[in-house]
Design a protein around this motif. Structure first.
Motif, short mmCIF file in Angstrom:
data_model
loop_
_atom_site.label_atom_id
_atom_site.label_comp_id
_atom_site.label_asym_id
_atom_site.label_seq_id
_atom_site.Cartn_x
_atom_site.Cartn_y
_atom_site.Cartn_z
N CYS A 27 28.89 -17.43 -19.65
CA CYS A 27 28.76 -17.41 -21.12
C CYS A 27 29.16 -16.08 -21.78
CB CYS A 27 27.32 -17.74 -21.51
SG CYS A 27 26.79 -19.40 -21.08
N GLN A 51 21.07 -16.31 -20.87
CA GLN A 51 21.32 -15.76 -19.54
C GLN A 51 20.30 -14.66 -19.23
OE1 GLN A 51 23.60 -17.29 -17.56
NE2 GLN A 51 23.63 -18.62 -19.37
N GLN A 85 29.72 -15.70 -25.69
CA GLN A 85 29.46 -17.03 -26.24
C GLN A 85 27.98 -17.13 -26.59
OE1 GLN A 85 31.21 -20.33 -23.90
NE2 GLN A 85 32.15 -18.74 -22.65
N CYS A 98 25.75 -19.16 -25.75
CA CYS A 98 24.87 -19.49 -24.63
C CYS A 98 24.49 -18.26 -23.82
CB CYS A 98 25.50 -20.54 -23.73
SG CYS A 98 27.13 -20.09 -23.05
N PHE A 99 25.14 -17.11 -24.08
CA PHE A 99 24.77 -15.88 -23.38
C PHE A 99 23.33 -15.49 -23.69
CE2 PHE A 99 24.54 -11.21 -22.97
CZ PHE A 99 24.91 -11.09 -21.63
#
Length: 289
Positions: free
Chosen positions: A212, A221, A215, A217-218
C-alpha cells in the motif's frame, strides 16, 4: 504522494457520496474546486488520523479512521490554540532551518529555492536513492531512533522519500501542468517552494512488506499504525491528518512524517492537537492564494 491513476473529481465526489470514503480513493484528488488536497510535503497528494495518539508498541492493525470532520484552524486571536507557554516562541515559524517552520499553500519557503546546508543519509532502511534518501542532520538522527524503536517491537519502517530539491519539485510540478493544466496540477503536486520535503524536516515512510505504498490502505499497515501512536516520542507528527485537508491543504497522508522536536510533538499529542496550523495559531490553508 499522488499518482497518475488518481480518480477524477467526479469519481471522487461519487465515492464520497456513496460513503465509501478513504478505503477506495487514491487520496490524490480533492473533492472541491479550491485546489484542496495535493501533494503536501511529499509533493503529491493524499488523505492522518484525528486526535492525539496513545502510546502503543503493538504492530497490530487498527480499524480504519472515522470520517468525522474537524473544524479548520482558527486565525490567530480567534480561538486558535498556541503552544504551551513553556514552548512558545522557542523556534521560528518562517526560517526553513527551524524545526517549527510551517510550509503550506499560504506559506512558501523563504527563500523559495532554499536547500538545507546539512543534508545527510540517515542510518535507516532505504526504499529510495539519490537526493530523496537524504534528510537534514537533525531529522536524520531522530529518524534513526524512530526506526530502531519500531524495529524493536517487530515493525519495519523504510524511508520511501526524503529531501526533494526546488529543481526536482519544479520538474514534477511542470510535468503535471504540461499534461493537465495548472488548475489540475495544483490538485496533484505541490508548487515549487511550497513542499515540506524541500526543508529536510519531512519524509515519507513505507512498510517493510511494501504494501500500500502511498495509497490510502497504508493507514492500516503496521508501520502507519505504529508511527501514529508513537512517532511523537521521537519528535515527529503525522503532518496531514485524516479529514483535516481544509486546514492543511492536503488529504490524509499516513506516510508523511514531519520533525518538530519531542517537546512540541509531545505537547501536541497531550493536548489532542493534530495540525501545525492549529498548534501555532495560524490560518487554515486549503488552497493557494
Amino acid at each position: 504522494m499522488c499518482h497518475n491513476t488518481a480518480p477524477d473529481r467526479r469519481t471522487v465526489t461519487a465515492l464520497l457520496a456513496a460513503g465509501l470514503g478513504l478505503t477506495v480513493l487514491t487520496a490524490c484528488t480533492p473533492e472541491d474546486s479550491k485546489g484542496t488536497g495535493a501533494a503536501g510535503g511529499s509533493g503529491t497528494a493524499s488523505p492522518t488520523a484525528a486526535g492525539g495518539p496513545a502510546v502503543s508498541s503493538s504492530p497490530a492493525v487498527s480499524s480504519s479512521p472515522t470520517a468525522t470532520a474537524r473544524q479548520p484552524a482558527a486565525a490567530p486571536g480567534k480561538g486558535a490554540l498556541p503552544p504551551s507557554a513553556s514552548l512558545a516562541k522557542q523556534h521560528s515559524l518562517t526560517d526553513p532551518r527551524s524545526p517549527w517552520v510551517v510550509v503550506n499553500k499560504h506559506r512558501p519557503l523563504t527563500p523559495l529555492q532554499f536547500a538545507p546546508p546539512d543534508l545527510v543519509q540517515p542510518a535507516v532502511q532505504l526504499a529510495t536513492s539519490g537526493e530523496s534518501a537524504l534528510l537534514n542532520s537533525t531529522t536524520a538522527a531522530a529518524a534513526g531512533k524512530l526506526f530502531a524503536a519500531a524495529a524493536a517491537v517487530g515493525v519495519t519502517l523504510t524511508l520511501a522519500s526524503g529531501y526533494r530539491s526546488f529543481q526536482t519539485q519544479t520538474a514534477t510540478y511542470n510535468g503535471y501542468v504540461n499534461t493537465r493544466g495548472r488548475a489540475s496540477a495544483d490538485t496533484a503536486s505541490a508548487r515549487p517552494g511550497f513542499s515540506e520535503h524541500q526543508t529536510g524536516w519531512a519524509f515519507d515512510i513505507g512498510d517493510g512488506g511494501g504494501a500500500c505504498s502511498f495509497q490510502p490502505c497504508f493507514a492500516e499497515q503496521p508501520a502507519a499504525v505504529w508511527v501514529k501512536a508513537n512517532a511523537f516520542t521521537y519528535g515527529f507528527v503525522v503532518r496531514y491528518p485524516w479529514m483535516l485537508h481544509e486546514t492543511t491543504g492536503y488529504y490524509y497522508e499516513p506516510w508523511h512524517l514531519r520533525y518538530i522536536g519531542p517537546e512540541a510533538a509531545g505537547d501536541m499529542a497531550k493536548r489532542g492537537i493534530t495540525t501545525l496550523e492549529e498548534y501555532f495559531g495560524l490560518e487554515a490553508a486549503p488552497g493557494y492564494r
